[in-house]
Motif scaffolding. Structure first.
Motif, mmCIF file in Angstrom:
data_model
loop_
_atom_site.group_PDB
_atom_site.id
_atom_site.type_symbol
_atom_site.label_atom_id
_atom_site.label_comp_id
_atom_site.label_asym_id
_atom_site.label_seq_id
_atom_site.Cartn_x
_atom_site.Cartn_y
_atom_site.Cartn_z
ATOM 1 N N ILE A 168 0.846 -1.205 0.000
ATOM 2 C CA ILE A 168 0.000 0.000 0.000
ATOM 3 C C ILE A 168 0.875 1.246 0.000
ATOM 4 O O ILE A 168 0.627 2.205 -0.735
ATOM 5 C CB ILE A 168 -0.941 -0.009 1.228
ATOM 6 C CG1 ILE A 168 -1.916 -1.190 1.135
ATOM 7 C CG2 ILE A 168 -1.706 1.316 1.326
ATOM 8 C CD1 ILE A 168 -2.768 -1.367 2.383
ATOM 9 N N PHE A 169 1.937 1.224 0.804
ATOM 10 C CA PHE A 169 2.837 2.378 0.877
ATOM 11 C C PHE A 169 3.587 2.580 -0.437
ATOM 12 O O PHE A 169 3.847 3.719 -0.837
ATOM 13 C CB PHE A 169 3.836 2.192 2.015
ATOM 14 C CG PHE A 169 3.189 2.063 3.368
ATOM 15 C CD1 PHE A 169 2.453 3.105 3.901
ATOM 16 C CD2 PHE A 169 3.309 0.899 4.109
ATOM 17 C CE1 PHE A 169 1.862 3.001 5.136
ATOM 18 C CE2 PHE A 169 2.718 0.783 5.352
ATOM 19 C CZ PHE A 169 1.981 1.835 5.867
ATOM 20 N N LEU A 170 3.943 1.470 -1.086
ATOM 21 C CA LEU A 170 4.652 1.574 -2.365
ATOM 22 C C LEU A 170 3.807 2.323 -3.394
ATOM 23 O O LEU A 170 4.299 3.213 -4.097
ATOM 24 C CB LEU A 170 5.015 0.187 -2.881
ATOM 25 C CG LEU A 170 5.767 0.133 -4.217
ATOM 26 C CD1 LEU A 170 7.099 0.859 -4.093
ATOM 27 C CD2 LEU A 170 5.980 -1.313 -4.652
ATOM 28 N N ALA A 171 2.516 1.970 -3.471
ATOM 29 C CA ALA A 171 1.612 2.651 -4.401
ATOM 30 C C ALA A 171 1.462 4.127 -4.036
ATOM 31 O O ALA A 171 1.443 5.009 -4.908
ATOM 32 C CB ALA A 171 0.253 1.967 -4.397
ATOM 33 N N ALA A 172 1.401 4.422 -2.724
ATOM 34 C CA ALA A 172 1.268 5.814 -2.268
ATOM 35 C C ALA A 172 2.513 6.621 -2.631
ATOM 36 O O ALA A 172 2.420 7.782 -3.055
ATOM 37 C CB ALA A 172 1.029 5.855 -0.764
ATOM 38 N N LEU A 173 3.690 6.021 -2.494
ATOM 39 C CA LEU A 173 4.936 6.705 -2.807
ATOM 40 C C LEU A 173 5.011 7.082 -4.283
ATOM 41 O O LEU A 173 5.404 8.195 -4.642
ATOM 42 C CB LEU A 173 6.137 5.821 -2.446
ATOM 43 C CG LEU A 173 6.440 5.657 -0.951
ATOM 44 C CD1 LEU A 173 7.562 4.641 -0.752
ATOM 45 C CD2 LEU A 173 6.835 6.984 -0.335
ATOM 46 N N VAL A 174 4.624 6.160 -5.147
ATOM 47 C CA VAL A 174 4.652 6.424 -6.594
ATOM 48 C C VAL A 174 3.686 7.551 -6.943
ATOM 49 O O VAL A 174 4.020 8.480 -7.695
ATOM 50 C CB VAL A 174 4.307 5.153 -7.378
ATOM 51 C CG1 VAL A 174 4.179 5.458 -8.868
ATOM 52 C CG2 VAL A 174 5.373 4.082 -7.155
#
Length: 453
Positions: free
Chosen positions: A159-165
């Motif tokens: 979830i955090f990876l998608a938010a970072l992008v």
């Protein structure tokens, strides 16, 4: 450009390094707190072990106090380094401006130089403080919190990876669109300062010709232009906050939903771990918000940095020869086929093929209409400007052969626009000779017919 500016950190290098070290310690201690909280919930609250809760609570208090101390020291070091850096920049600019010839000052304008030494240096100063503190804190916090999240639940970490992008794309969009606007904004400050300076300097002329309405309109136009540019820039910058909040709340909802399923249905996560994930979520997204704020500030500072480096890199058009003359033999003056242009353009010469010979001790008058370059002609004698063609000789030598200070010490000159500097009248009189006695200053006033007032 960055290498040029960082050279002026100077004696504040220690503070510049101590700030990131202190903030790194602060971040490490902050990242430990959610782990300790999860331990309190899982092994103390749910197990009903009050002694464990008190013991771990005391540990958390110590960690929090140490983190507070490290953060405070980081702020002190960052403030000291940034203020010192700003002071060094202003001093370097001021020292370089003191060596400028009139030609260099004409290139930048007085208002532009004032803006660069005030507003632009302040922007650089603020950006530098954010870089050595927030731009160190945010990435370390984000990476540490991400590592802890992956340790707790690799699946939820996606979830955090998608938010970072997503947030990275938004920040890149804001920065690329805002930079040209900020660049134009600072030029607008130059125009506004020029308008105010002209009005205050010529306030008697404005009132004498009843031009207050015209000056008000000119000022309103300049401020209106600044307002429009600020609004355009803020429309982009304010996107950062709502997008960040949307991302934070979305991540919390997704972690709550999937985390609850992993606790209730799968039994692969504890309540304490879920609570720590919420804390790490806020740490990660707050770090991203800090990074985006730094990028916006750096975008503003980039325009200021370019303008400051222009001043620092500017070299005076008047320099001493390799082996200068330090004595002027006599007061004879010769203009030999002199051409002069303010723009270095031979087609725009204000003086063309001037030939004059003045003997030592001779008194002459130069008569001409307004704008006929009488003052320009006189300014070539103490080498306030250099000729385009030909030569000006004083005491039988080309003025370019003399040491500039020695030449000007031998030339007495009254400019058209005279300025009283801050201080007393006596201090102003001693500009020509700082060792002059009060009696000598009185005598100078009598010679200038200024002793009566």
């Amino acid at each position: 450009m960055i290498k040029k500016l960082t050279a002026y950190i100077g004696e504040y290098k220690k503070d510049t390094w101590m700030s990131p070290v202190s903030v790194t310690l602060e971040v490490i201690l902050e990242v430990l707190l959610p782990v300790l909280m999860a331990s309190v919930i899982d092994h103390g609250v749910e197990a009903g072990d009050m002694k464990y809760v008190i013991r771990m609570g005391a540990v958390m208090l110590v960690v929090a106090m140490l983190s507070l101390m490290a953060g405070t020291m980081s702020g002190v070091f960052a403030a000291r380094a940034s203020m010192g850096f700003g002071r060094n920049l202003r001093k370097a600019m001021y020292d370089n401006i003191q060596d400028f010839a009139f030609h260099n000052i004409d290139k930048f304008s007085t208002a532009g130089l004032v803006t660069r030494m005030t507003t632009d240096v302040t922007n650089i100063q603020n950006a530098f403080q954010m870089i050595i503190r927030m731009l160190v804190r945010a990435p370390i916090m984000m990476i540490s919190a991400l590592f802890m999240c992956v340790t707790i639940s690799p699946r939820l970490s996606l979830i955090f990876l998608a938010a970072l992008v997503f947030l990275g794309c938004v920040v890149a969009f804001i920065v690329t669109r805002a930079f040209p606007i900020f660049d134009e904004l600072f030029k607008g400050y130059d125009r506004l300062n020029a308008s105010v300076q002209e009005n205050l300097t010529g306030i008697r002329v404005v009132k004498a010709y009843v031009r207050e309405h015209f000056e008000n309109e000119k000022f309103c136009k300049a401020t209106g232009n600044l307002k429009d540019l600020n609004v355009r820039a803020e429309k982009l910058v304010v996107m950062n906050q709502p997008v960040m909040q949307f991302t934070v709340y979305t991540c919390i909802l997704l972690i709550s939903w999937f985390g609850a399923k992993m606790i209730v249905l799968d039994g692969i996560m504890t309540t304490g771990q879920l609570m720590s994930l919420f804390t790490y979520t806020m740490q990660i997204l707050m770090s991203l918000m800090m990074i985006s704020m730094v990028f916006v500030m750096v975008t503003m500072a980039r325009s200021s940095a370019e303008r400051i480096v222009e001043v620092l890199d500017e070299q005076s058009t008047l320099t001493n020869p390799e082996h200068p003359l330090y004595e002027v033999p006599d007061g004879s003056i010769i203009f030999d086929h002199v051409n002069f242009s303010y723009s270095d353009d031979e087609d725009k010469c204000v003086l063309q093929d001037i030939n004059i010979q003045i003997h030592a001790g001779e008194t002459i008058g130069i008569i001409g209409g307004t704008g006929s370059s009488k003052s320009t002609l006189v300014q070539l004698i103490p080498r306030l400007y250099d000729v385009l063609d030909g030569s000006v000789r004083v005491g039988g030598h080309d003025v370019r052969e003399y040491d500039i200070e020695s030449l000007r010490n031998e030339v007495s000159m009254v400019l058209q626009k005279n300025v009283l500097f801050s201080g007393t009248i006596l201090e102003n009189l001693r500009w020509g000779n700082k060792e002059a006695t009060e009696e000598e200053c009185r005598h100078a006033c009598e010679l200038a017919q200024a002793h009566e007032f």
